[in-house]
Enzyme design. Structure first.
Site, PDB file in Angstrom:
ATOM      1  N   GLU A 276       0.869  -1.235   0.150  1.00 57.91           N
ATOM      2  CA  GLU A 276      -0.051   0.035  -0.004  1.00 57.91           C
ATOM      3  C   GLU A 276       0.872   1.258  -0.193  1.00 57.91           C
ATOM      4  O   GLU A 276       1.943   1.075   0.597  1.00 57.91           O
ATOM      5  CB  GLU A 276      -1.086  -0.010   1.272  1.00 57.91           C
ATOM      6  CG  GLU A 276      -1.894   1.105   1.561  1.00 57.91           C
ATOM      7  CD  GLU A 276      -2.957   0.733   2.517  1.00 57.91           C
ATOM      8  OE1 GLU A 276      -2.854  -0.154   3.193  1.00 57.91           O
ATOM      9  OE2 GLU A 276      -3.576   1.951   2.344  1.00 57.91           O
TER      10      GLU A 276
ATOM     11  N   ASN B 193      -6.691   1.661   2.723  1.00 55.76           N
ATOM     12  CA  ASN B 193      -7.223   2.779   3.043  1.00 55.76           C
ATOM     13  C   ASN B 193      -6.809   3.792   2.044  1.00 55.76           C
ATOM     14  O   ASN B 193      -7.648   4.538   1.581  1.00 55.76           O
ATOM     15  CB  ASN B 193      -7.197   3.116   4.430  1.00 55.76           C
ATOM     16  CG  ASN B 193      -7.729   2.205   5.573  1.00 55.76           C
ATOM     17  OD1 ASN B 193      -8.574   1.552   5.104  1.00 55.76           O
ATOM     18  ND2 ASN B 193      -7.222   2.404   6.653  1.00 55.76           N
TER      19      ASN B 193
ATOM     20  N   GLU C  98     -12.611  -2.020   2.247  1.00 57.76           N
ATOM     21  CA  GLU C  98     -12.928  -1.887   3.260  1.00 57.76           C
ATOM     22  C   GLU C  98     -14.245  -0.748   3.505  1.00 57.76           C
ATOM     23  O   GLU C  98     -14.074   0.298   4.333  1.00 57.76           O
ATOM     24  CB  GLU C  98     -11.972  -1.521   4.545  1.00 57.76           C
ATOM     25  CG  GLU C  98     -11.127  -2.688   4.842  1.00 57.76           C
ATOM     26  CD  GLU C  98     -10.316  -2.697   6.135  1.00 57.76           C
ATOM     27  OE1 GLU C  98     -10.197  -1.593   6.692  1.00 57.76           O
ATOM     28  OE2 GLU C  98      -9.506  -3.815   6.333  1.00 57.76           O
TER      29      GLU C  98
ATOM     30  N   TYR D  50      -6.719  -8.769  11.359  1.00 60.79           N
ATOM     31  CA  TYR D  50      -5.589  -8.847  12.211  1.00 60.79           C
ATOM     32  C   TYR D  50      -5.481  -9.144  13.620  1.00 60.79           C
ATOM     33  O   TYR D  50      -6.637  -8.917  14.143  1.00 60.79           O
ATOM     34  CB  TYR D  50      -5.096  -7.292  12.044  1.00 60.79           C
ATOM     35  CG  TYR D  50      -4.865  -6.812  10.800  1.00 60.79           C
ATOM     36  CD1 TYR D  50      -3.711  -7.104  10.093  1.00 60.79           C
ATOM     37  CD2 TYR D  50      -5.762  -6.102   9.944  1.00 60.79           C
ATOM     38  CE1 TYR D  50      -3.267  -6.440   8.872  1.00 60.79           C
ATOM     39  CE2 TYR D  50      -5.573  -5.629   8.713  1.00 60.79           C
ATOM     40  CZ  TYR D  50      -4.306  -5.798   8.153  1.00 60.79           C
ATOM     41  OH  TYR D  50      -4.017  -5.475   6.712  1.00 60.79           O
TER      42      TYR D  50
ATOM     43  N   GLU E  22      -6.409  -9.430   3.341  1.00 58.84           N
ATOM     44  CA  GLU E  22      -5.619  -8.873   4.224  1.00 58.84           C
ATOM     45  C   GLU E  22      -5.566  -9.713   5.414  1.00 58.84           C
ATOM     46  O   GLU E  22      -6.560 -10.068   6.112  1.00 58.84           O
ATOM     47  CB  GLU E  22      -5.941  -7.490   4.684  1.00 58.84           C
ATOM     48  CG  GLU E  22      -5.723  -6.118   3.777  1.00 58.84           C
ATOM     49  CD  GLU E  22      -6.231  -4.936   4.169  1.00 58.84           C
ATOM     50  OE1 GLU E  22      -5.954  -4.771   5.173  1.00 58.84           O
ATOM     51  OE2 GLU E  22      -6.658  -4.260   3.135  1.00 58.84           O
TER      52      GLU E  22
HETATM   53  O1  AHR Z   1      -2.936  -3.109   6.075  1.00 62.21           O
HETATM   54  C1  AHR Z   1      -3.329  -1.832   6.631  1.00 62.21           C
HETATM   55  C2  AHR Z   1      -4.593  -1.218   6.881  1.00 62.21           C
HETATM   56  O2  AHR Z   1      -5.543  -2.105   7.231  1.00 62.21           O
HETATM   57  C3  AHR Z   1      -5.322  -1.261   5.340  1.00 62.21           C
HETATM   58  O3  AHR Z   1      -5.045   0.015   4.574  1.00 62.21           O
HETATM   59  C4  AHR Z   1      -6.559  -1.374   5.507  1.00 62.21           C
HETATM   60  O4  AHR Z   1      -7.612  -2.044   4.613  1.00 62.21           O
HETATM   61  C5  AHR Z   1      -6.757  -2.182   6.623  1.00 62.21           C
HETATM   62  O5  AHR Z   1      -7.745  -1.607   7.583  1.00 62.21           O
END
Ligand code: AHR
Length: 504
Positions: A27, A72, A173, A244, A292
């Site tokens: 990113e 993002n 997202e 995550y 992700e």
């Molecule tokens: O990977 C970091 C961020 O995590 C990304 O920009 C977003 O899509 C997610 O919230």
């Protein structure tokens, strides 16, 4: 000592893996692009400014596809800012991460980088501040041969041949209130449908990923998925998942159990996809793009103190420890076990930002602890995923019950000549003796066995000591008749590779 058992049968097939299960993500964020893959003037940089040392590490990871440019970031991005002569590209305020974006790297440059790194680009379009028009123009720019405004613009910019981008994400997202131009499921479902339609009209060969929930904890999950798919079902091929994890309360048994949550997230999204298919009397399956996934929490505190509006500041620079690597191994096992429906997955991210590869500006590149399980899975995890029957003792943790101490995924190479077992011992206190029954694999012999283990669960690699946590040979393996017996160290990620001995 715990003595779990694994029974393997070559007819217990989950699926053939799609190689894109081992994808990653870059990113425009922090030092992922600027100071990560791109650092003109660095001793290892090529004529385009790409760091060859970073490319070499990406090649070690054998990454088949890389999602770009966000995240993002994409929800405020104008792709036109990043193509054409570099001196004419605008500097802009980047609102997602509150930095200055110089646009010195854009779509064409990223495609160049992918070709050098031996990987495929997976592009996301902006459905935050923009819509169908810019998205179809970008597909025309990238994939149309010539003779139209945007394809001729690409040719003028020095790219005679189309980029041939196959996989596209319809935004990022869009359910998140933090997202630039965030939307309700109805709003997103409509704009995603109209965007998908015109993108496929420009190039019917592309595949599209609709945004699923940004996490299973979102209040709108899984209603978001069913609403979005009721709109987009006819036009899209995949729905995305993001996850995550972190060990904020330093409860390692609970942390290592988090893949039970990941597994149930996948199964609930599959149920939502199949519900919409049934409702529509549809024929096609919507598959999953887990685009992700990773551990992300070490850098949160530091990032809150970040000064806004600087260029490529060190954001999201988690330094991963040994227990994070074990969890990443468990996440890979979970993806493999769900490979009948998860066809694309992207470790988020690849360089400097929550990444397996780190760089020093002007200095060396080095491997984080999580580099190793990913490298093993990506290199040895392709083929036919088998469903092992595992008998293991279980434990309860703060948020989970019946967590097996042993988790494993097993892959038979397509030619049937190699068998790989990825195995994690979740126990923090005991090594375990695993008996693995190989009665369907006569003539297979041990080729290599590796373990990632450490007495200090918080041990890290860093720039001054980049090889503190590295895989070593797994000792104590016995192979007798159809049984292989392995001693897995306490809390460890293990790779056991067997091959057909043609002389047997
Ligand atoms: O990977 C970091 C961020 O995590 C990304 O920009 C977003 O899509 C997610 O919230």
């Amino acid at each position: 000592m715990k003595k779990p058992e694994i029974l393997l049968d070559k007819d217990f097939v989950i699926s053939k893996t799609d190689e894109r299960l081992f994808g990653s993500f870059i990113e425009h964020l922090g030092r992922a692009v600027y100071g990560g893959i791109y650092e003109p003037g660095h001793p290892a940089a090529d004529e385009k400014g790409f760091r060859a040392d970073v490319i070499n590490l990406v090649k070690e990871l054998n990454v088949p596809i890389v999602r770009y440019p966000g995240g993002n970031f994409v929800s405020g991005y104008n792709w036109e800012d990043g193509v054409g002569p570099k001196e004419l590209r605008p500097r802009k305020l980047e609102l997602a991460w509150r930095t200055i974006e110089t646009n010195q790297v854009g779509t064409d440059d990223f495609v160049d980088w992918c070709r050098k790194a031996g990987t495929e680009p997976m592009l996301a379009v902006n459905l935050g501040t923009r819509g169908p028009d810019e998205a179809r123009n970008l597909v025309e720019y990238c994939n149309h041969k010539s003779g139209s405004f945007y394809s001729d613009m690409r040719i003028k910019n020095g790219y005679k041949d189309p980029h041939g981008i196959k996989v596209w994400c319809l935004g990022n997202e869009m359910d998140g209130p933090w997202q630039i131009g965030g939307k309700t499921a109805e709003e997103y479902g409509r704009i995603a449908t109209e965007t998908a339609k015109v993108m496929k009209w420009v190039d019917p060969s592309i595949e599209l990923v609709a945004c699923g929930s940004s996490g299973s904890g979102m209040a709108t999950f899984p209603h978001w998925e069913t609403t979005v798919l009721e709109h987009t079902y006819d036009y899209v091929d995949y729905i995305s998942l993001h996850t995550y994890y972190g060990n904020r309360d330093d409860d390692t048994p609970n942390y290592l159990a988090r893949t039970l949550d990941m597994d149930s997230f996948i199964k609930r999204v599959v149920a939502a996809c199949d519900y919409v298919k049934a409702k529509k009397r549809g024929k096609k399956n919507i598959n999953l793009s887990f685009d992700e996934w990773n551990v992300w929490y070490h850098s949160n505190e530091q990032d809150r103190k970040m000064e806004p509006w600087t260029i490529a500041p060190p954001q999201l620079e988690d330094i991963y420890n040994f227990e994070d690597a074990v969890l990443v191994g468990l996440m890979l096992i979970t993806l493999l076990k769900n490979s009948d429906r998860v066809k694309i997955a992207c470790l988020a991210q690849l360089v400097n930002v929550i990444a397996p590869i780190m760089t020093e500006n002007g200095g060396a590149a080095w491997r984080q602890t999580i580099f190793y399980p990913f490298m093993h899975a990506s290199n040895y995890g392709r083929g036919i995923v088998l469903n092992p029957v595992i008998k293991s003792e279980k434990y309860d943790s703060k948020d989970f019950t019946d967590v097996p101490y042993l988790d494993a995924a097993v892959i038979l190479s397509e030619d049937g000549n190699e068998l790989t077992i990825f195995a994690v011992n979740r126990s923090m206190d005991d090594s375990m003796q695993v008996d693995c029954e190989l009665r369907c694999f006569p003539g297979f012999v041990l080729k290599e066995a590796l373990t990632l283990a450490n007495d200090d669960k918080k041990a890290v690699n860093d720039k001054s000591n980049p090889d503190r946590v590295v895989p070593v040979k797994l000792e104590q393996i016995e192979h007798k008749d159809s049984k292989i017996t392995v001693r897995l160290p306490k809390m460890s990620w293990n790779v056991i590779r067997l091959g057909l001995d043609k002389n047997k």
